[in-house]
Design an enzyme around this catalytic site. Structure first.
Site, short mmCIF file in Angstrom:
data_model
loop_
_atom_site.label_atom_id
_atom_site.label_comp_id
_atom_site.label_asym_id
_atom_site.label_seq_id
_atom_site.Cartn_x
_atom_site.Cartn_y
_atom_site.Cartn_z
N ASP A 8 0.81 -1.22 0.00
CA ASP A 8 0.00 0.00 0.00
C ASP A 8 0.84 1.27 0.00
O ASP A 8 1.46 1.62 1.01
CB ASP A 8 -0.93 0.00 1.21
N ASP B 259 -1.27 5.29 -6.94
CA ASP B 259 -1.63 4.48 -5.80
C ASP B 259 -1.69 3.01 -6.17
O ASP B 259 -2.27 2.64 -7.19
CB ASP B 259 -2.99 4.94 -5.26
#
Length: 490
Positions: A181, A368
């Site tokens: 992440d 992301d």
């Protein structure tokens, strides 16, 4: 005279080579080919040929390798990345077909967007994460119980969790799959039954006066032991002891990594053991490693093959680079210096300011790993979609009804391959990243429905998602504030 002539020829030839190389980076063809048959075969293979790695071989049972202990200023470090498909339970147990699997992914993706949006909103308004309430609110009795037990309530909003890395926790190492992440800083892991601190010789609680504890956005003290809490946009949260542990990655181990040790394991990340934070904050894994760079290559999410996450590896020489920016209001996110978009070789009429971070911290476009579908500000998205639809009409593609958050879809059931308009990101340094067709049109079922893998958003920023990053090595050159994109097969 003859020598001078040859020197001039060499100079002209070198200039020509540089010009050709420059054109390959900054110019794109108007269309690119989508292999419809291959894409549909992958959707079917998810349900027909499944070879999970969900029961990992113990670290000490792997091929005998010399384990190297790395310091935080060490050189290169590599570990494998796996897709959700390759490590979790067979998808047919919970999904009747590929379309239902797609809908579930998109629902997780929408929750992810909400979480990132809330994260930025909290930073801009100064609201503490501890002010967030879990769904349903907290009663006094529940608060007292939480103070003792530190439960973890489902954190599915934090990420769609399509990519996992296999990490060994503690000494001896306990293997665990953790979500990759780039939108988070705090590393954390579920405790019992996934990890038992008492069995690790390197487990060490952090005191409240340590710099790691003071770097947390939200922390509390209990018997001079640091407690962490990370809250998410939907009110769910993770809370527990903040400790240091040894992490084993491949054949190397890193000592004294600050990591949260949660006290429960209720539905967390739909199968993940925890999270490896790759954001830009002080507590992220790259920051603790003092990494000058890190990179990952994401395979197709329906693939059962593995790729790699690498630290301190050089920027590939063929990489298309872009400026890497930070938001002074929130150091977690990585902002890409995008200056424009083009479809079918024609630039869209979008002001460059649409991709810039404003003085108040809003705007900009982040990259992301946890968001699947790229989100663009509504006006920007409409320009891209309209140009794409116009291009597909010229190419004779038959439109279909929208699916979930996708409003632009096509019936390609009668096709084996098609030409689609090329979508490209233009960067502030003049470089161009042209997306492959499979990163633009993706299947949403196994019968031939493909949709444009972009969506509009009213949030304060745009996002380059992992669908657009697949089969590309993305390198975060932290030392030089650059991000690089290299076409590869992972």
């Amino acid at each position: 005279m003859s020598s001078l002539f040859y020197i001039i020829i060499i100079i002209i030839f070198s200039a020509a080579l540089n010009f050709v190389h420059s054109r390959t980076l900054t110019e794109t063809t108007s269309t690119t080919t989508l292999d419809v048959t291959a894409s549909l075969q992958k959707t079917q293979s998810v349900f027909s040929s499944y070879n999970p790695k969900a029961t990992p071989q113990a670290f000490n049972q792997q091929k005998q390798k010399q384990t190297q202990t790395l310091s935080f200023s060490s050189s290169s470090l590599t570990l494998e990345l796996h897709t959700r498909t390759s490590i979790l339970s067979r998808p047919t147990h919970t999904h009747i077909d590929y379309k239902s699997l797609t809908i579930a992914r998109l629902e997780r993706d929408s929750a992810r967007l909400k979480s990132l949006t809330t994260q930025l909103h909290l930073a801009l308004t100064g609201i503490l994460q501890s002010d967030l309430e879990p769904s349903g609110g907290r009663g006094q009795e529940q608060e007292q119980q939480e103070d003792l037990q530190g439960p973890i309530i489902s954190g599915t909003s934090q990420g769609s969790g399509e990519y996992f890395c296999r990490v060994g926790i503690g000494s001896p190492p306990t293997p665990a799959y953790m979500v990759l992440d780039t939108g988070s800083d705090v590393n954390w892991l579920q405790s019992d039954p996934i990890f038992e601190p008492a069995s690790s010789a390197s487990f060490s609680p952090l005191s409240c006066e340590t710099k790691q504890c003071k770097s947390l956005d939200v922390s509390e003290c209990r018997n001079d032991t640091c407690l962490y809490e990370v809250a998410y946009g939907d009110g769910s949260y993770t809370v527990g002891d903040f400790v240091t542990e040894t992490l084993t990655l491949g054949s190397a181990s890193v000592n004294n990594v600050a990591i949260g040790c949660g006290h429960n394991n209720e539905g967390l990340f739909i199968g993940a053991a925890g999270l490896l934070g790759l954001g830009g904050g002080k507590l992220s894994f790259p920051s603790q490693l003092n990494a000058t760079s890190f990179s990952y290559c994401l395979v197709d999410r329906d693939s059962d093959s593995a790729s790699t996450l690498e630290f301190n590896s050089p920027l590939p020489p063929n990489a298309v680079t872009a400026p890497l920016h930070r938001n002074p209001k929130l150091d977690t996110f990585y902002y890409v210096g995008v200056s424009g978009l083009s479809v079918g070789g024609e630039s869209l009429e979008i002001p460059e300011s649409a991709f810039e971070v404003g003085s108040g911290g809003n705007g900009g476009i982040i990259i992301d790993s946890g968001t699947a579908v790229s989100r663009l500000q509504t006006e920007t998205y409409n320009s891209l979609r309209d140009a794409f639809v116009k291009g597909t009409r010229r190419l004779g593609l038959a439109s279909s009804n929208g699916v979930a958050l996708f409003d632009t879809c096509y019936d390609l059931s009668s096709k084996t391959s098609v030409e689609v308009p090329t979508v490209a990101f233009h960067f502030g340094n003049g470089k161009v990243l042209a997306l492959a067709a499979k990163n633009v049109l993706i299947p949403v079922d196994s019968t031939g429905t493909f949709c444009l893998a972009f969506a509009p958003t009213s949030s304060a920023f745009s996002i380059i998602g992992n669908v657009q990053q697949q089969q590309t090595r993305v390198t975060f050159d932290l030392a030089n504030s650059l991000i690089g994109f290299s076409s590869t097969t992972c």
